[in-house]
Design a protein around this motif. Sequence first.
Motif, PDB file in Angstrom:
ATOM      1  N   GLU A   1      -3.707  -0.139   5.856  1.00 39.18           N
ATOM      2  CA  GLU A   1      -3.572  -1.558   6.713  1.00 39.18           C
ATOM      3  C   GLU A   1      -3.889  -1.997   7.897  1.00 39.18           C
ATOM      4  O   GLU A   1      -3.660  -3.142   8.451  1.00 39.18           O
TER       5      GLU A   1
ATOM      6  N   TYR B   1      -7.165  -0.359  -1.570  1.00 41.94           N
ATOM      7  CA  TYR B   1      -6.581  -1.340  -2.943  1.00 41.94           C
ATOM      8  C   TYR B   1      -6.622  -2.463  -2.451  1.00 41.94           C
ATOM      9  O   TYR B   1      -6.824  -3.358  -1.407  1.00 41.94           O
TER      10      TYR B   1
ATOM     11  N   HIS C   1      -4.892  -5.359  -3.684  1.00 42.16           N
ATOM     12  CA  HIS C   1      -3.375  -6.700  -3.639  1.00 42.16           C
ATOM     13  C   HIS C   1      -3.441  -7.624  -4.661  1.00 42.16           C
ATOM     14  O   HIS C   1      -4.252  -8.705  -3.633  1.00 42.16           O
TER      15      HIS C   1
ATOM     16  N   SER D   1       0.940  -1.138   0.040  1.00 47.04           N
ATOM     17  CA  SER D   1      -0.276  -0.201   0.257  1.00 47.04           C
ATOM     18  C   SER D   1       0.813   1.088   0.037  1.00 47.04           C
ATOM     19  O   SER D   1       0.703   2.343  -0.329  1.00 47.04           O
TER      20      SER D   1
ATOM     21  N   SER E   1      -0.166   4.096   4.547  1.00 46.56           N
ATOM     22  CA  SER E   1      -0.317   2.660   4.810  1.00 46.56           C
ATOM     23  C   SER E   1      -0.625   2.250   5.832  1.00 46.56           C
ATOM     24  O   SER E   1      -1.292   1.075   5.940  1.00 46.56           O
TER      25      SER E   1
END
Length: 226
Positions: free
Chosen positions: A64, A117, A119, A30, A60
């Motif tokens: 996260e 996002y 991933h 991220s 990030s």
Amino acid sequence: MSSKQVHFKVVKFIFKCAEKLHLKDLVVASACTLYHDFFKNASVETYDPYTVATTAIYNSTKLEEQTTRLRDVVNVCHRTLHPNVSLELDSSFWAFRDSIAAFELLMLRNLKFDVAYVHPHKFLLHYLLSISQLFPTEEDWRCSNVTNVSWALLKDSYLNSACFKHSPNIFSIAIIHLALQCCHTTVPLSEHAETPWWKVLYEDCTLDKITDAQSDIVSTYDGEEI
């Protein structure tokens, strides 16, 4: 130094800082994505890339949900960038800390707060597990080294913003396809299968899409001379 070379160097800086901060893989992913996304609409002549990178790391950790103190991020990033200069708890520290805190919101505004996002990591993990079941023994799969090479390729792919244009499904398959070639390994029984293994994993996958993604993966290493 070209902007591509700058970004290559700065993302490696993110990798180093993340390792020292013991950040999870998704946090690092991220951070790299935030960094690359920011510079889609900005220039390294206007914004200091290391300030952007430090802010991306801190943002990030929030995205996260890996709680990390801003003080720790500031200290680690400064020490990584200036290994021979100590950052004392004085006006220099507070100026750097405040600049990151202020830049945090500027970055999110620049990205229009679109930072949710997806991933490739979970797709890569699932696909590798599925393929491993086709090998005669667990030892055969381990010795092939496909897993290690795949994860290394995924990490390195974040050095290059071009890789983000592919869906995580396609990108994960392209990585495994490339890793199999690097390890001189083939998926067992694939020569007798009516449907290619990558088509079984993801129905919308095509060889052209795999090749396109692999071209971007390989282009990542164009900056390795830095």
